[in-house]
Design a protein around this motif. Structure first.
Motif, short mmCIF file in Angstrom:
data_model
loop_
_atom_site.label_atom_id
_atom_site.label_comp_id
_atom_site.label_asym_id
_atom_site.label_seq_id
_atom_site.Cartn_x
_atom_site.Cartn_y
_atom_site.Cartn_z
N ASP A 1 0.81 -1.22 0.00
CA ASP A 1 0.00 0.00 0.00
C ASP A 1 0.83 1.26 0.00
O ASP A 1 0.29 2.36 0.07
CB ASP A 1 -0.93 0.02 1.22
N LEU B 1 -0.07 3.90 2.47
CA LEU B 1 -1.35 4.59 2.40
C LEU B 1 -2.44 3.89 3.21
O LEU B 1 -3.45 4.51 3.55
CB LEU B 1 -1.80 4.69 0.93
N VAL C 1 -8.72 9.50 2.69
CA VAL C 1 -8.37 10.40 1.58
C VAL C 1 -8.08 11.80 2.11
O VAL C 1 -7.12 12.45 1.70
CB VAL C 1 -9.52 10.42 0.55
N TYR D 1 -8.08 4.45 2.60
CA TYR D 1 -7.53 4.02 1.32
C TYR D 1 -7.95 2.60 0.97
O TYR D 1 -8.38 2.32 -0.14
CB TYR D 1 -6.00 4.13 1.35
N ARG E 1 -9.11 3.96 -6.11
CA ARG E 1 -7.69 3.94 -5.76
C ARG E 1 -6.82 4.36 -6.93
O ARG E 1 -5.88 5.14 -6.77
CB ARG E 1 -7.29 2.54 -5.31
N ASN F 1 -4.55 7.75 -7.01
CA ASN F 1 -3.12 7.73 -7.27
C ASN F 1 -2.72 8.60 -8.45
O ASN F 1 -1.61 9.12 -8.49
CB ASN F 1 -2.64 6.28 -7.44
#
Length: 404
Positions: A282, A285, A290, A319, A327, A331
């Motif tokens: 991850d 994250l 968020v 996340y 996701r 990103n």
């Protein structure tokens, strides 16, 4: 075909489908949509008789023909023959799981024509949103163990889904490849949004390639990319397209990381390339919302950028609770905030179900820099304005339309 009060539970008691009911009229072609793991395939198998429902009834007029998704490297010609046999056969209801999986664009167009001319009742799954839009007159959506029916086609399905519930729940992880650690992203947030010198200016040159040639794969070609461009890289299957993306992505890295090529590649001033990569990690994250990831922006600036990416409704979610598409979109946002303004993507919707692909595509529209994407996704290609076509004979040229 009529499904009434259908419930299906696993042996441990977990419900996959709960009191599902819907009707398909004779001669209707319907697309089966919904996040991965929501129960689409279980529903097909229940109707086909491969699974036994916990409760409920399934009634159909005529026999049922079932084509399951092939796990081997089935040929397109074999798939066409199997599909033609079903379409000409005696069964009145056809259940098709990924019937286009091994077909190229021309094969998909053939299949769309066959569906439109068929008098059979057809329920199908597909990752190709364009096929669903072209062939299905309604969408059966499976979400949260329930089913709802969108009476319009796929062209209006995404808006209808948003009106019901803004975000679904799929489950695959993406992370930014070029943005560094979350801490470095946070340091860049306010600077990127407030410093005019680093803002993306549409029309500025992002990349110039002259006499580019991948030895043994392509002839020489030139390419100019400007900030704001949306360029789809399409054409024949093979390594050339992916090697070309790597060439652009790694043009500023050590020579041993760059694929062998002839010609020159020059990045524009203040241009930073970046890409998304799928990874089980991850990247620090997980466990963070968020909003927490955007703390350095302040509330108003965070609201503005999340709104631009269509992610404002997901602001307080962690996340790991975001869908696949969310996701991936988040990103892209983080890459922008880390000063990436040349986004390089390789089949970004290839492993997303249609719902996740819709979410990602909506997010991608918020990215202000240049985007170059290898894609065979005709629905995604509709958002692009330039098409770089890699032909089977090695020729590379701009085309008027994308995937072929």
């Amino acid at each position: 075909m009529e499904v009434t009060g259908l419930t299906y539970a696993l042996p441990d008691g977990r419900r996959v489908l709960n009191d599902v009911s819907f009707t398909l009229g004779e001669g209707v072609t319907a697309g089966l949509a919904g996040p991965n793991g929501a129960g689409r395939i279980a529903l097909l198998r229940l109707i086909a008789g491969d699974l036994t429902p916990t409760s409920g009834k399934i009634a159909s007029k005529g026999g049922i023909g079932y084509l399951s998704r092939s796990g081997d490297s089935s040929s397109a010609e074999r798939d066409r023959l199997s599909l033609e046999a079903l379409l000409q056969g005696p069964d009145g209801v056809l259940l098709l799981d990924g019937p286009d999986e091994h077909l190229d664009v021309r094969g998909k167009e053939w299949l769309e024509d066959r569906f439109r001319s068929s008098r059979k009742t057809i329920l199908l799954t597909s990752r190709d949103r364009q096929l669903l839009a072209n062939a299905a007159s309604r969408i059966i959506a499976v979400e949260e163990r329930e089913v709802w029916v969108h009476e319009g086609g796929y062209a209006t399905f995404a808006d209808a889904r948003l009106a019901r519930a803004p975000f679904g729940r799929e489950n695959e992880t993406f992370r930014p490849e070029a943005s560094g650690s979350p801490r470095s992203v946070l340091r860049a947030l306010r600077r990127v949004l407030r410093d005019d010198r680093t803002r993306t200016r549409a029309g500025e040159r992002a990349l110039t390639g002259r006499g580019l040639r991948l030895p043994g794969l392509t002839t020489a070609f030139d390419l100019t990319v400007r900030l704001g461009d949306r360029i789809a890289i399409c054409g024949a299957d093979g390594p050339a397209k992916s090697l070309f993306r790597r060439l652009l992505d790694e043009s500023g890295r050590p020579d041993d990381a760059v694929p062998s090529f002839d010609g020159t590649v020059e990045l524009g001033e203040r241009v930073t390339p970046g890409s998304l990569t799928r990874d089980p990690a991850d990247a620090g994250l997980a466990g963070r919302s968020v909003a927490d990831l955007l703390t350095g922006l302040g509330h108003d600036d965070a609201t503005a950028v999340l709104t631009r990416y269509g992610l404002e409704p997901a602001r307080e979610r962690r996340y790991e609770d975001l869908s696949d598409g969310e996701r991936a979109g988040l990103n892209v946002l983080l890459l922008e905030l880390a000063e990436v303004n040349l986004l390089l993507l390789d089949e970004p919707t290839g492993r997303l179900d249609p719902s996740g692909a819709d979410t990602f595509q909506r997010c991608l529209r918020g990215f202000p820099g240049a985007v170059l994407a290898i894609t065979g996704d005709r629905w995604l290609a509709g958002d692009f304005t330039r098409f770089l076509h890699f032909a089977a004979d090695g020729q590379v040229r701009e085309a008027t339309w994308g995937p072929e």
